[in-house]
Design a protein around this motif. Structure first.
Motif, mmCIF file in Angstrom:
data_model
loop_
_atom_site.group_PDB
_atom_site.id
_atom_site.type_symbol
_atom_site.label_atom_id
_atom_site.label_comp_id
_atom_site.label_asym_id
_atom_site.label_seq_id
_atom_site.Cartn_x
_atom_site.Cartn_y
_atom_site.Cartn_z
ATOM 1 N N THR A 22 -52.590 23.768 -15.937
ATOM 2 C CA THR A 22 -53.845 23.275 -16.480
ATOM 3 C C THR A 22 -54.887 24.367 -16.328
ATOM 4 O O THR A 22 -54.776 25.234 -15.452
ATOM 5 C CB THR A 22 -54.312 21.996 -15.757
ATOM 6 N N ARG A 23 -55.898 24.308 -17.188
ATOM 7 C CA ARG A 23 -56.956 25.322 -17.158
ATOM 8 C C ARG A 23 -58.300 24.608 -17.182
ATOM 9 O O ARG A 23 -58.561 23.785 -18.059
ATOM 10 C CB ARG A 23 -56.816 26.239 -18.365
ATOM 11 N N THR A 24 -59.137 24.900 -16.218
ATOM 12 C CA THR A 24 -60.424 24.226 -16.055
ATOM 13 C C THR A 24 -61.540 25.265 -16.053
ATOM 14 O O THR A 24 -61.427 26.307 -15.402
ATOM 15 C CB THR A 24 -60.463 23.440 -14.732
ATOM 16 N N VAL A 25 -62.610 24.976 -16.777
ATOM 17 C CA VAL A 25 -63.765 25.873 -16.788
ATOM 18 C C VAL A 25 -64.482 25.767 -15.444
ATOM 19 O O VAL A 25 -64.903 24.684 -15.038
ATOM 20 C CB VAL A 25 -64.729 25.527 -17.927
ATOM 21 N N TYR A 58 -44.391 15.801 -14.755
ATOM 22 C CA TYR A 58 -44.740 16.521 -15.980
ATOM 23 C C TYR A 58 -46.225 16.852 -16.028
ATOM 24 O O TYR A 58 -46.685 17.604 -16.884
ATOM 25 C CB TYR A 58 -44.400 15.672 -17.219
ATOM 26 N N ARG A 59 -46.975 16.286 -15.113
ATOM 27 C CA ARG A 59 -48.422 16.492 -15.127
ATOM 28 C C ARG A 59 -48.792 17.799 -14.439
ATOM 29 O O ARG A 59 -48.219 18.148 -13.418
ATOM 30 C CB ARG A 59 -49.127 15.338 -14.422
ATOM 31 N N THR A 69 -50.909 26.235 -11.721
ATOM 32 C CA THR A 69 -49.547 25.960 -12.179
ATOM 33 C C THR A 69 -48.752 25.343 -11.038
ATOM 34 O O THR A 69 -48.813 25.831 -9.901
ATOM 35 C CB THR A 69 -48.857 27.254 -12.641
ATOM 36 N N ASP A 70 -48.010 24.255 -11.333
ATOM 37 C CA ASP A 70 -47.222 23.639 -10.273
ATOM 38 C C ASP A 70 -45.829 24.244 -10.218
ATOM 39 O O ASP A 70 -45.495 25.155 -10.983
ATOM 40 C CB ASP A 70 -47.172 22.118 -10.425
#
Length: 531
Positions: free
Chosen positions: A274-277, A175-176, A267-268
């Motif tokens: 997840t979104r990272t700056v 789920y991660r 995206t897996d």
């Protein structure tokens, strides 16, 4: 002799002669059982059942053991042969990312049990790891995983890998989201010289994205637009490397004026993202403040003045990407800000003075609160913990400047960028904000952000124009529709601020430059630095 050869004293299905002479098994060794004990090893299974079926290979007879008749635990996995032969092992596991998140939000073990179905599986008494996933059968029983399937939760990651490599729960479907690491992020700005400006600016981002189930896609997003995307060839896998993309001069100029952010979205294979700056660019006023390393930047006056023009410049951020009208203003504004920041400061101060004169400023900043905090913090060069007074001063003045820029764009349209240097434009703004005007009445009636958007649209319609600020509204057919387009296109609000009046209290015979120098204004240093 024939009668004696067939005699089975213990009734285990094997003759006394066979048990005495021994049995050849698949490994080539010969094992011997007790002809007078039906269960030689005492594990609860008769010797004949454990020995299994007889077969012939290349003229030699072998027994395909179901289990070892002389060992209680044939495979040494901690489970007896009896358990592995007659008993089934229970396990529970989620089978989707959504189910995993639901379970993780449960308040008790009882609730978790109610959310996951109980299943059963058998094991092989001759294999310590029945499913060959890297976990011994007894470990799987302890973990409540399926000992007969390599991937209990069906997320594409073997149970053994989850436990040994990824340190994740093999009973929870993945789920991660992927883990993204930004190793470096650089920006090379287009330069401007006597021969003009370079046409492109380049972004370079070195990254890695890892996920136990594999990364399906990585996107590089700038101001909501996907500029580059990386997709693995074949099955999902971990990704990484250096990615480049470029922007043209107009967009690069806008970024310099307003600041910008580049995010990496990974995206897996299960859709978890997840979104990272990766890179945050301050507008060049905020950036300059961080680079100036002398005492004048650490004064309230410096923080206040710097923030006003930084906020004013940032107000051109949303429309510059959504409407050609405002986009065309940016190069002129960019050059004015770069070449003559002092005039911009004085112009912004006059704009705020006009807004304060008619009570517009406080009304707007009360109506527009919250959404611009992240943008303000990106441009704020002061640390809130180390310099709380300067941080707060900058914050308030930045919101002032932003409000001034937005109101100027709404009232003056394509001429907004010139308002900071042309007195005629300021007079037009003054007239538009007069207490008897439609604009004034609309703004004063604002009670919340949605009201503010509709008030702006209504004011423009009354004045007989289809342009609202920087947004082009030709496609909308009603006030409500135009308000919706406005909210979507601008995606920006004004924040509360208090209008600083120190620069507006200059004497009539004092020039802006002289008054600024008399206050020890550090912006003269900024001007010389840019030149």
């Amino acid at each position: 002799m024939s009668v004696e050869a067939r005699y089975d004293s213990d009734g285990d299905g094997l003759t006394d002669s066979e048990e005495t002479n021994g049995f050849r098994v698949g490994t080539g060794e010969r094992i011997y059982t007790n002809p007078y004990e039906a269960d030689t090893d005492g594990d609860g299974i008769p010797d004949g059942q454990e020995l299994g079926r007889r077969t012939e290979t290349q003229g030699r007879t072998y027994y395909l053991r179901n289990s070892d008749p002389i060992e209680v635990d044939s495979d040494g996995d901690g489970l007896s042969d009896y358990e592995e032969t007659y008993e089934r092992q229970s396990y529970r596991a989620t089978t989707s990312a959504e189910q995993s998140r639901t379970v993780l939000n449960a308040d008790s073990a009882e609730e978790i049990a109610g959310l996951i179905d109980r299943r059963e599986a058998s094991t092989d008494p001759m294999l310590s790891d029945s499913d060959l996933d890297g976990l011994a059968d007894d470990r799987e029983v302890m973990l409540s995983t399926n000992p007969s399937a390599r991937d209990t939760d069906g997320d594409g990651i073997d149970d053994g890998a989850e436990v040994r490599k990824w340190n994740t729960d093999p009973t929870l479907h993945d789920y991660r989201p992927p883990e993204v690491t930004i190793h470096s992020a650089k920006f090379e700005s287009p330069g401007c010289g006597e021969d003009g400006c370079d046409s492109k600016a380049e972004y370079a981002i070195l990254y890695s994205a890892e996920d136990p189930s594999g990364v399906d896609r990585v996107e590089f997003v700038k101001e909501g637009d996907v500029r580059e995307a990386v997709v693995p060839t074949g099955r999902a896998q971990n990704l990484g490397g250096r990615v480049y993309f470029t922007t043209g001069f107009l967009e690069s100029s806008a970024d310099a004026v307003t600041g910008t952010t580049v995010d990496v979205k990974a995206t897996d294979t299960h859709g978890s993202a997840t979104r990272t700056v990766a890179l945050e660019r301050q507008n060049f006023y905020g950036n300059l403040a961080g680079e100036l390393d002398h005492a004048s930047i650490y004064t309230v006056a410096a923080a206040d003045q710097l923030a006003r023009i930084s906020g004013f410049a940032s107000s051109y951020g949303a429309p510059v990407r959504g409407a050609k009208q405002s986009a065309e203003q940016v190069p002129a504004l960019y050059r004015t800000l770069r070449d003559d920041p002092l005039s911009v400061l004085n112009g912004v101060t006059e704009i705020l003075r006009v807004m304060e004169k008619y009570g517009i400023l406080d009304t707007l900043v009360k109506a527009f609160a919250g959404p611009l905090q992240e943008k303000q913090e990106t441009n704020n060069p002061y640390n809130e913990a180390e310099n709380p007074e300067l941080y707060t001063t900058y914050k308030i003045a930045w919101y002032q400047g932003y409000a001034g820029g937005k109101v100027t764009q709404i009232v003056l349209g394509a001429g907004a960028a010139k308002a900071v240097k042309q007195s005629t434009k300021l007079k037009k703004l003054d007239k538009a904000l007069d207490g008897r005007s439609t604009t004034y009445r609309a703004v004063k009636s604002v009670k919340q952000r949605t009201d503010a958007a509709e008030a702006v649209v209504a004011t423009k319609l009354v004045r007989g124009t289809v342009r609202v600020g920087a947004g082009t509204m030709r496609g909308a057919r009603s006030v409500g529709a135009k308000a919706k387009v406005w909210r979507v296109s601008t995606r920006t609000d004004l924040e509360r601020a208090n209008c600083l009046t120190s620069t507006s209290r200059q004497s009539a015979d004092s020039s802006p430059a002289k008054a600024t120098m008399e206050r020890g204004c550090w912006l003269m240093v900024v001007t010389m630095r840019w030149r």
